[in-house]
Design a protein around this motif. Sequence first.
Motif, PDB file in Angstrom:
ATOM      1  N   ASP A 225       0.821  -1.206   0.000  1.00 31.61           N
ATOM      2  CA  ASP A 225       0.000   0.000   0.000  1.00 31.61           C
ATOM      3  C   ASP A 225       0.858   1.261   0.000  1.00 31.61           C
ATOM      4  OD1 ASP A 225      -2.597   0.863  -0.223  1.00 31.61           O
ATOM      5  OD2 ASP A 225      -2.819   1.244   1.909  1.00 31.61           O
TER       6      ASP A 225
ATOM      7  N   THR B  37       1.393   4.128   5.330  1.00 33.46           N
ATOM      8  CA  THR B  37       1.337   3.084   6.350  1.00 33.46           C
ATOM      9  C   THR B  37       1.973   3.549   7.653  1.00 33.46           C
ATOM     10  OG1 THR B  37       1.485   1.411   4.603  1.00 33.46           O
ATOM     11  CG2 THR B  37       1.899   0.680   6.853  1.00 33.46           C
TER      12      THR B  37
ATOM     13  N   TYR C 195      -7.332   2.177   7.153  1.00 32.24           N
ATOM     14  CA  TYR C 195      -6.568   2.237   5.908  1.00 32.24           C
ATOM     15  C   TYR C 195      -5.095   2.530   6.173  1.00 32.24           C
ATOM     16  CZ  TYR C 195      -4.811   4.369   1.583  1.00 32.24           C
ATOM     17  OH  TYR C 195      -4.055   4.705   0.500  1.00 32.24           O
TER      18      TYR C 195
ATOM     19  N   ALA D 277      -2.165  -3.558   0.201  1.00 33.34           N
ATOM     20  CA  ALA D 277      -2.943  -2.656  -0.640  1.00 33.34           C
ATOM     21  C   ALA D 277      -4.431  -2.858  -0.420  1.00 33.34           C
ATOM     22  CB  ALA D 277      -2.597  -2.888  -2.106  1.00 33.34           C
ATOM     23  N   SER D 278      -5.141  -1.764  -0.240  1.00 34.38           N
ATOM     24  CA  SER D 278      -6.579  -1.847  -0.024  1.00 34.38           C
ATOM     25  C   SER D 278      -7.340  -1.944  -1.335  1.00 34.38           C
ATOM     26  CB  SER D 278      -7.055  -0.605   0.735  1.00 34.38           C
ATOM     27  OG  SER D 278      -6.849   0.542  -0.060  1.00 34.38           O
TER      28      SER D 278
ATOM     29  N   ASN E 167      -8.063   3.761  -3.549  1.00 33.97           N
ATOM     30  CA  ASN E 167      -7.249   4.938  -3.312  1.00 33.97           C
ATOM     31  C   ASN E 167      -8.074   6.187  -3.045  1.00 33.97           C
ATOM     32  OD1 ASN E 167      -4.788   3.612  -3.637  1.00 33.97           O
ATOM     33  ND2 ASN E 167      -4.954   3.719  -5.866  1.00 33.97           N
TER      34      ASN E 167
END
Length: 212
Positions: free
Chosen positions: A80, A85, A185, A191-192, A195
């Motif tokens: 991500d 992060t 998030y 990675a979710s 965006n």
Amino acid sequence: MNDSNLLTLMQIPVTAFMCPSTAGPDLNDVKPVLLGSNNDLARSDYVVVNDKDFVDRRDPDGSFVCARYNAPHRFADITDGLTNTLFVGERCYQLGGEIMGAGVVYGTSSQKFNDGEEGLVYVAGSGRLPINLGPLSSTDFDHRQGFASNHPGGVNFLFGDGSVHFETETIDHNISAATNSMFEYLIVEVASGDNQFDFDVQADQQSYPPTR
């Protein structure tokens, strides 16, 4: 732990781990370690980010894991992006009359790894509750595994790219599930696939250092 000399070293205060805006004892009496009797360890106002819900020893989704159960994360694993992060956050000793607990510089309380999650809370934090939130009841201590500071309105976090940002306590957070919330998030290291939060991340951050 069975070495009294090691205990002596673990009780030496380290000023780099103490926030100048946080008052509290040099030795953290909220998070003792058992060595014959309870012994307080050097206080830390900074803890690593472990999970979006409860601090989790076996299956965390944050950037820092318990190596007994999980392979350590590499920068390349954080798909991500390091700029999105959280790695380390503040947890003060006391906030508005409530004991938040801070952390410790070295070690955890559990004598065995399978003693549950309590010891990991000594050095790690989670997104279970919103920033700067105290106990939900007189018998609830979940807030002591979260993030809090004596800076008005939020908490400083170290991101994976080495930058420090002030995240406001009003950041989007779903206390019941935290599904797709802003705070979740920023904690989850994979990675979710979504965006849409990127703009909001910038809106919720303030330049470092914050106004005190």
